[in-house]
Scaffold this active site. Structure first.
Site, mmCIF file in Angstrom:
data_model
loop_
_atom_site.group_PDB
_atom_site.id
_atom_site.type_symbol
_atom_site.label_atom_id
_atom_site.label_comp_id
_atom_site.label_asym_id
_atom_site.label_seq_id
_atom_site.Cartn_x
_atom_site.Cartn_y
_atom_site.Cartn_z
ATOM 1 N N TYR A 1 -11.557 3.530 -11.225
ATOM 2 C CA TYR A 1 -11.331 4.299 -9.993
ATOM 3 C C TYR A 1 -11.349 5.806 -10.223
ATOM 4 O O TYR A 1 -11.065 6.568 -9.301
ATOM 5 C CB TYR A 1 -9.964 3.975 -9.385
ATOM 6 C CG TYR A 1 -9.628 2.513 -9.286
ATOM 7 C CD1 TYR A 1 -10.324 1.676 -8.419
ATOM 8 C CD2 TYR A 1 -8.597 1.966 -10.043
ATOM 9 C CE1 TYR A 1 -10.004 0.331 -8.334
ATOM 10 C CE2 TYR A 1 -8.272 0.630 -9.957
ATOM 11 C CZ TYR A 1 -8.977 -0.186 -9.105
ATOM 12 O OH TYR A 1 -8.652 -1.504 -9.022
ATOM 13 N N CYS B 1 -16.395 0.425 -27.324
ATOM 14 C CA CYS B 1 -17.750 0.970 -27.353
ATOM 15 C C CYS B 1 -18.345 1.054 -25.958
ATOM 16 O O CYS B 1 -19.222 0.272 -25.586
ATOM 17 C CB CYS B 1 -18.613 0.111 -28.268
ATOM 18 S SG CYS B 1 -17.911 0.089 -29.911
ATOM 19 N N GLU B 2 -17.852 1.964 -25.161
ATOM 20 C CA GLU B 2 -18.323 2.225 -23.805
ATOM 21 C C GLU B 2 -18.038 3.692 -23.519
ATOM 22 O O GLU B 2 -16.934 4.167 -23.830
ATOM 23 C CB GLU B 2 -17.518 1.424 -22.764
ATOM 24 C CG GLU B 2 -17.615 -0.061 -22.844
ATOM 25 C CD GLU B 2 -18.611 -0.654 -21.863
ATOM 26 O OE1 GLU B 2 -19.189 0.086 -21.050
ATOM 27 O OE2 GLU B 2 -18.800 -1.877 -21.946
ATOM 28 N N PRO C 1 4.927 -4.445 -0.848
ATOM 29 C CA PRO C 1 4.662 -3.365 -1.800
ATOM 30 C C PRO C 1 4.461 -3.881 -3.214
ATOM 31 O O PRO C 1 5.182 -4.773 -3.662
ATOM 32 C CB PRO C 1 5.930 -2.494 -1.735
ATOM 33 C CG PRO C 1 6.973 -3.354 -1.109
ATOM 34 C CD PRO C 1 6.342 -4.554 -0.485
ATOM 35 N N TYR D 1 -0.952 -2.381 -12.028
ATOM 36 C CA TYR D 1 -2.388 -2.565 -12.250
ATOM 37 C C TYR D 1 -2.805 -2.053 -13.629
ATOM 38 O O TYR D 1 -3.917 -1.580 -13.814
ATOM 39 C CB TYR D 1 -3.202 -1.898 -11.129
ATOM 40 C CG TYR D 1 -2.769 -2.368 -9.756
ATOM 41 C CD1 TYR D 1 -3.034 -3.668 -9.352
ATOM 42 C CD2 TYR D 1 -2.050 -1.542 -8.890
ATOM 43 C CE1 TYR D 1 -2.619 -4.125 -8.104
ATOM 44 C CE2 TYR D 1 -1.626 -1.990 -7.651
ATOM 45 C CZ TYR D 1 -1.915 -3.280 -7.262
ATOM 46 O OH TYR D 1 -1.493 -3.732 -6.039
ATOM 47 N N ARG E 1 2.586 -1.521 -6.083
ATOM 48 C CA ARG E 1 2.636 -0.295 -6.879
ATOM 49 C C ARG E 1 3.939 0.489 -6.677
ATOM 50 O O ARG E 1 4.482 1.052 -7.619
ATOM 51 C CB ARG E 1 1.450 0.584 -6.458
ATOM 52 C CG ARG E 1 1.302 1.853 -7.239
ATOM 53 C CD ARG E 1 0.203 2.745 -6.626
ATOM 54 N NE ARG E 1 -0.837 2.035 -5.960
ATOM 55 C CZ ARG E 1 -2.051 1.816 -6.476
ATOM 56 N NH1 ARG E 1 -2.346 2.284 -7.660
ATOM 57 N NH2 ARG E 1 -2.959 1.162 -5.783
ATOM 58 N N GLY F 1 0.788 -1.224 0.000
ATOM 59 C CA GLY F 1 0.000 0.000 0.000
ATOM 60 C C GLY F 1 0.819 1.273 0.000
ATOM 61 O O GLY F 1 0.263 2.369 0.057
ATOM 62 N N ARG G 1 -7.812 1.578 -15.046
ATOM 63 C CA ARG G 1 -7.817 2.397 -13.820
ATOM 64 C C ARG G 1 -8.617 3.699 -13.952
ATOM 65 O O ARG G 1 -9.346 4.057 -13.026
ATOM 66 C CB ARG G 1 -6.383 2.680 -13.347
ATOM 67 C CG ARG G 1 -5.569 1.411 -13.080
ATOM 68 C CD ARG G 1 -4.279 1.684 -12.329
ATOM 69 N NE ARG G 1 -4.530 2.054 -10.961
ATOM 70 C CZ ARG G 1 -4.453 3.262 -10.476
ATOM 71 N NH1 ARG G 1 -4.068 4.253 -11.246
ATOM 72 N NH2 ARG G 1 -4.733 3.500 -9.230
HETATM 73 N N1 LLP Z 1 -0.826 -6.996 -0.040
HETATM 74 C C1 LLP Z 1 -2.145 -7.302 -0.138
HETATM 75 C C2 LLP Z 1 -2.703 -8.301 0.747
HETATM 76 C C3 LLP Z 1 -2.937 -6.644 -1.099
HETATM 77 O O1 LLP Z 1 -4.228 -6.936 -1.192
HETATM 78 C C4 LLP Z 1 -2.353 -5.680 -1.957
HETATM 79 C C5 LLP Z 1 -3.158 -4.978 -2.967
HETATM 80 C C6 LLP Z 1 -0.987 -5.409 -1.818
HETATM 81 C C7 LLP Z 1 -0.257 -6.081 -0.845
HETATM 82 C C8 LLP Z 1 -0.265 -4.424 -2.691
HETATM 83 O O2 LLP Z 1 -0.798 -3.147 -2.623
HETATM 84 P P1 LLP Z 1 0.020 -1.942 -3.296
HETATM 85 O O3 LLP Z 1 1.356 -1.876 -2.611
HETATM 86 O O4 LLP Z 1 0.186 -2.243 -4.717
HETATM 87 O O5 LLP Z 1 -0.849 -0.757 -3.067
HETATM 88 N N2 LLP Z 1 -6.138 -2.269 -8.652
HETATM 89 C C9 LLP Z 1 -5.965 -1.190 -7.697
HETATM 90 C C10 LLP Z 1 -5.122 -1.614 -6.519
HETATM 91 C C11 LLP Z 1 -5.676 -2.823 -5.805
HETATM 92 C C12 LLP Z 1 -4.794 -3.286 -4.698
HETATM 93 C C13 LLP Z 1 -5.245 -4.603 -4.166
HETATM 94 N N3 LLP Z 1 -4.408 -5.146 -3.136
HETATM 95 C C14 LLP Z 1 -5.374 0.008 -8.422
HETATM 96 O O6 LLP Z 1 -5.238 -0.041 -9.630
HETATM 97 O O7 LLP Z 1 -5.122 1.031 -7.803
#
Ligand code: LLP
Length: 427
Positions: free
Chosen positions: A323, A351-352, A281, A380, A283, A245, A319
């Site tokens: 979002y 087509c959306e 991590p 993502y 993203r 996150g 995305r």
């Molecule tokens: N660990 C767990 C258990 C997770 O569910 C996730 C992401 C991560 C780590 C990694 O999170 P990050 O570091 O990437 O924020 N599709 C969305 C993001 C969905 C994240 C889901 N879980 C987007 O495009 O923003």
């Protein structure tokens, strides 16, 4: 327009955007468009920066494979020592195939299948992050059936609001993830009492796109009491997993995470309990390491709005539609910037009405055939792509210094059809 290209793993050299030392037009000419282009150097730098920030305490960085599961990206990270956070049997196979050792892999997710649990047990993962009482018993049953002992961690829902997009907040009481705080202690004691299970830690993941350490520390504080109460009852743990996150800045207006102070804070927290730290991590490692390279098909001046129509679409990068996410969109050639700018929606051919990459953007009015780069598309992007509208998936390219390699050739429509079967009665 080109404020801070390095933020996105880019360089502006002689008026042309490059990824590392490779000009984007060269990639477009060789591979076509739409194409995702990733910078090895950017991925490595983000990994190493976080690893350095956490160096004062034993830490395992487990890359969240879901962000970008390309073998080339996984191998790039594996070589730096990264582990993996996986959420499916498919991601397990991918991580192992990329050379990530099983003892650096943690397995999260609310709906693990028996077959996936079996594969995880057989592989000998660092931890299966268990998300419910039922799942705990299921893991124990499978371990017993396989005659194996399995490392588990309890994923707790710390009920922390990370102030992010509602779809991205996973550590709230209302979310489907993790075990409720009230239930966690009893469940951890139960896990510790099952001979086939080795309870190695506690885990949480509070959400995505969090640009400061405070919510992570708040989650840690919730877990700290639990760790101490368990210790008081003779249950010693090895690790604390604060999830992923870690946020990135998609634009120069967004705050950036102060990686050094984040690392100092979370390692100090783990050290205060004498535990190893795990982070997941996704993203943060890859988000700004990738651009989506696309070509302008045409333009249209509507009555209410103007449109730049490009050959990438919501099926390539969902995305913005899903979002309302903002990705900067810039011309690949700076020469375009000399032209008058116009406000336009940058849209794909799907087509959306939701098929847009950017709304109301101030862009030099591009000519058909010109290249645009959609920035911050490394996480993502491809991972959430589909073949909607029978659009074959985009190609992927990894750049290293002055060289590039196609890491996923563009598929043909014939290959997509060949995956299907027509029943005899229709043949
Ligand atoms: N660990 C767990 C258990 C997770 O569910 C996730 C992401 C991560 C780590 C990694 O999170 P990050 O570091 O990437 O924020 N599709 C969305 C993001 C969905 C994240 C889901 N879980 C987007 O495009 O923003």
């Amino acid at each position: 327009m080109y404020a801070d290209p390095e933020r996105y793993g880019l360089r502006l050299t002689r008026g042309v955007l490059h990824v590392e030392a490779v000009p984007l037009p060269e990639i477009a000419a060789a591979v076509g468009t739409p194409t995702y282009v990733y910078s090895s150097a950017h991925i490595e730098a983000r990994h190493d920066e976080l690893a350095r920030a956490c160096a004062s305490q034993p830490t395992q960085l487990c890359y969240a494979v879901k962000a970008n599961s390309s073998q080339a990206v996984l191998r790039t990270l594996a070589r730096r020592g990264a582990g993996a956070d996986i959420v499916s049997g498919g991601e397990l196979v991918r991580a192992i195939a990329a050379g990530i050792p099983a003892d650096k892999i943690v397995f999260s997710g609310v709906g693990k299948l028996d077959a996936e649990i079996d594969a995880a047990i057989s592989a000998g993962l660092r931890a299966i992050n268990v998300e419910s009482a039922e799942e705990l018993e299921r893991v124990a049953t499978r371990a017993r059936a396989l005659g194996r002992r399995v490392a588990v961690a309890l994923r707790v829902n710390p009920d922390i609001d990370p102030d992010t997009h509602p779809y991205l907040a996973t550590g709230l009481r209302e979310s489907k993830f993790g075990v409720a705080m009230a239930e966690a202690e009893a469940l951890a004691l139960r896990a510790a009492a099952i001979p086939e299970l080795s309870l190695v830690g506690l885990a949480c993941h509070i959400g995505s796109q969090i640009a400061e350490a405070t919510p992570f520390l708040a989650a840690f504080e919730r877990l700290r009491g639990l760790v101490l109460r368990l210790r008081g009852q003779g249950v010693a743990l090895r690790q604390i997993d604060l999830g992923g996150g870690l946020g990135i800045a998609y634009t120069s207006e967004e705050p950036t995470l102060d990686v050094a102070s984040f690392g100092a804070a979370v390692t100090a927290a783990a050290r205060s309990l004498g535990l190893e730290l795990v982070l997941e991590p996704g993203r943060f490692f890859v988000g700004n390491a990738g651009v989506l390279l696309t070509r302008v098909i045409g333009r249209k001046r509507g009555e209410a709005r103007s449109f730049v129509i490009v050959d990438a679409a919501m099926n390539d990068l969902i995305r913005p539609a899903l979002y309302g996410a903002f990705h900067p969109i810039v011309p690949v050639s700076a020469a375009a910037a000399g032209r008058g700018a116009l406000r336009a929606d940058v849209v794909g051919p799907v087509c959306e009405c939701g098929d847009f990459l950017g709304l109301d953007r101030l862009l030099p009015w591009p000519e058909p055939g010109e290249l645009l780069a959609v920035l911050g598309a490394g996480a993502y992007g491809m991972a959430m792509a589909s073949t909607y509208n029978s659009r074959p998936l985009a190609a992927e390219v990894l750049v290293k210094d002055g060289a590039f390699a196609v890491t996923r050739p563009r598929r043909t429509i014939e290959a997509l059809i060949a995956d299907e079967r027509v029943p005899d009665w229709l043949a």
